[in-house]
Motif scaffolding. Sequence first.
Motif, PDB file in Angstrom:
ATOM      1  N   LEU A  37       0.854  -1.176   0.000  1.00 47.82           N
ATOM      2  CA  LEU A  37       0.000   0.000   0.000  1.00 47.82           C
ATOM      3  C   LEU A  37       0.896   1.233   0.000  1.00 47.82           C
ATOM      4  N   ILE A  38       0.616   2.168  -0.917  1.00 47.64           N
ATOM      5  CA  ILE A  38       1.384   3.395  -1.039  1.00 47.64           C
ATOM      6  C   ILE A  38       0.426   4.578  -0.971  1.00 47.64           C
ATOM      7  N   THR A  39       0.725   5.565  -0.128  1.00 46.13           N
ATOM      8  CA  THR A  39      -0.081   6.776  -0.071  1.00 46.13           C
ATOM      9  C   THR A  39       0.597   7.879  -0.883  1.00 46.13           C
ATOM     10  N   GLU A  40      -0.230   8.804  -1.363  1.00 43.21           N
ATOM     11  CA  GLU A  40       0.281   9.982  -2.063  1.00 43.21           C
ATOM     12  C   GLU A  40      -0.078  11.243  -1.295  1.00 43.21           C
ATOM     13  N   ASN A  41       0.764  12.253  -1.425  1.00 48.11           N
ATOM     14  CA  ASN A  41       0.430  13.558  -0.889  1.00 48.11           C
ATOM     15  C   ASN A  41      -0.568  14.235  -1.825  1.00 48.11           C
ATOM     16  N   ASP A  42      -1.710  14.673  -1.264  1.00 52.39           N
ATOM     17  CA  ASP A  42      -2.764  15.325  -2.031  1.00 52.39           C
ATOM     18  C   ASP A  42      -3.195  14.478  -3.230  1.00 52.39           C
ATOM     19  N   GLY A  43      -3.359  13.191  -2.977  1.00 52.49           N
ATOM     20  CA  GLY A  43      -3.734  12.298  -4.068  1.00 52.49           C
ATOM     21  C   GLY A  43      -4.352  11.015  -3.560  1.00 52.49           C
ATOM     22  N   PRO A  44      -4.493  10.036  -4.430  1.00 56.93           N
ATOM     23  CA  PRO A  44      -5.146   8.777  -4.072  1.00 56.93           C
ATOM     24  C   PRO A  44      -4.226   7.845  -3.301  1.00 56.93           C
ATOM     25  N   VAL A  45      -4.779   6.694  -2.946  1.00 53.45           N
ATOM     26  CA  VAL A  45      -4.000   5.627  -2.329  1.00 53.45           C
ATOM     27  C   VAL A  45      -3.889   4.492  -3.343  1.00 53.45           C
ATOM     28  N   HIS A  46      -2.792   3.753  -3.276  1.00 52.94           N
ATOM     29  CA  HIS A  46      -2.540   2.712  -4.266  1.00 52.94           C
ATOM     30  C   HIS A  46      -2.324   1.371  -3.567  1.00 52.94           C
TER      31      HIS A  46
END
Length: 569
Positions: free
Chosen positions: A452-461
């Motif tokens: 699981l990878i999070t983004e700054n000001d964006g979606p999660v993957h």
Amino acid sequence: MPVRRAEIALFALGALSSLGLGCGRSPTAGRASALAFTEVSREAGLAEFRHHNGAEGKKWFPEMLGAGAAWLDYDRDGWADLLLVPGGRLPGAPGAPIPALALYRNLGNGHFRDVTAEAGLGAVSAYGMGVFPADYDNDGDPDFLFTTLAGNRLFENEGGHFQEVTERAGLAGGEAWTTAAVFFDADNDGWLDLYVGSYVAWSPEQDIWCTHDGQSKSHCSPEVYSGLPGHFFRNDHHGRFQDQTAPRGFAGAPGKTLGALAFDYDRDGWSDVYVANDTERNLLYHGRGDGTFEEVGVAAGVAFDENGRARAGMGVAAGVVDASGEASLFVGNFSKESIGAFRRQGAGFSHQDEPSRLAMQSLLTLTFGLVLADLDLDGDLDLVAANGHVREEDEGTGEGIRFREPLHVFTNDGGGVFEDQVPRLGGAIATPLLGRGAAYADYDHDGDLDLLITENDGPVHLFRNEAAGRDGAGWLRFHLLGSRSNRDALGSRIEVEAGGRQQVQEVRAGGSYLSSSELTATFGLGNATAAERVKVRFPSGAEVELRNVPAGTEQTLTEPAAEAPKGAQ
């Protein structure tokens, strides 16, 4: 195919050494698997989630950082659930409040359902940073600490419903910007203590005007702000924490903390704590064996780079990555600093940036999240780095710096030398991101670890790992439960001998960047169809051994209990 589970209570050393343990899935006579990932965020029901950094055009400092995520089995149904941090609005910004937390229940069929409101978290308001699950009250279910722009928030799990207990637990009162945290048993009394790192002294009133081009405002470097020190809290066994920062040896930290983990680097049976700081020296707190600590980062060689300079310490990871049996440390840093690598050697650590081949491969990327996990199930720990820059204007410098950056997925050759597989893999996992948090779990129960990878000001993957399904590589998974030790068995050491190779993992919380991976330990077996020997050492010193454990099984192992487990059972 879901793993069938076996739950086993261990009553004495070697008590189960003659058992076949055939109650898991059939032995897997596989070979080491080729690495492959599929992004399943939309199919899993996570497509609607988005992190908000609160940017309103004012270039306020917190906008750059983003947030983490955590895997936890909040309802104890055996499936890893997902706790995400949606960010929020910065102080004084207009608009409707943004929910501070998002909890997704794993339905066991590859899908997640948003249960934030029904779990009692729908009304939480904060500009969030990180989430750190642990069973701090030893009652058998995961609670969690939530770090925010305005201090700590502690949530107690009561049968799958969360209640905030920050004030009751003695963690309220501070308005500091808290970031990385780690639960660990500092004094081996069977109860989890807590270290919480803080970042800098910032508020809208304290915001400093910085510029990139001499004309327009841009985001500042953390060097222009004063750091805030971290704090250590001792668990008093009655649901409260006492601030013992100075008496226990944690006073005087420079602050600007973005990564923290506990690990027993010298194998003396007592947890040590590593703290990564942004543009300040990194810290290593050595446990003296009596519940107090000594900061030895400079003497141990893990405070600075090889030239004696502080780097932009962010995410952290630790584990045994070669045949030495000694722990290695990895630290995410700024572009043109590379990922830092240190291996335990003698009384301290040696620099391994160049020998590990991480220096050149990560030189231009800016790394936040870091995790070590055996992704290809070949019997050694691989390294994942979540990358993404903090200032968009840096992309136009002509130095190869990019704002959005792909992940690094470094496979290990077994000797602690790494090679990035993302250029070969291509596809979704090679898509440039504003990567921040990184965490792993076997969310689909097929034996391999998904990312699981999070983004700054964006979606999660969510990237589903195809290793086990493609080639049937051998694996074993162990979930430990403490009785004399803390219920999560944090600090336990697991040794697995299979196919002529010994692997070592330590059960620990924290690490990465503001994120938490599952506590279950996964061992890849490669071509081996069984582990000849498994040895578990709990923090209490209790040891157990298993023999001839077939591949493809997941075991829940309970510590031999000389007395009743602590807390409500």
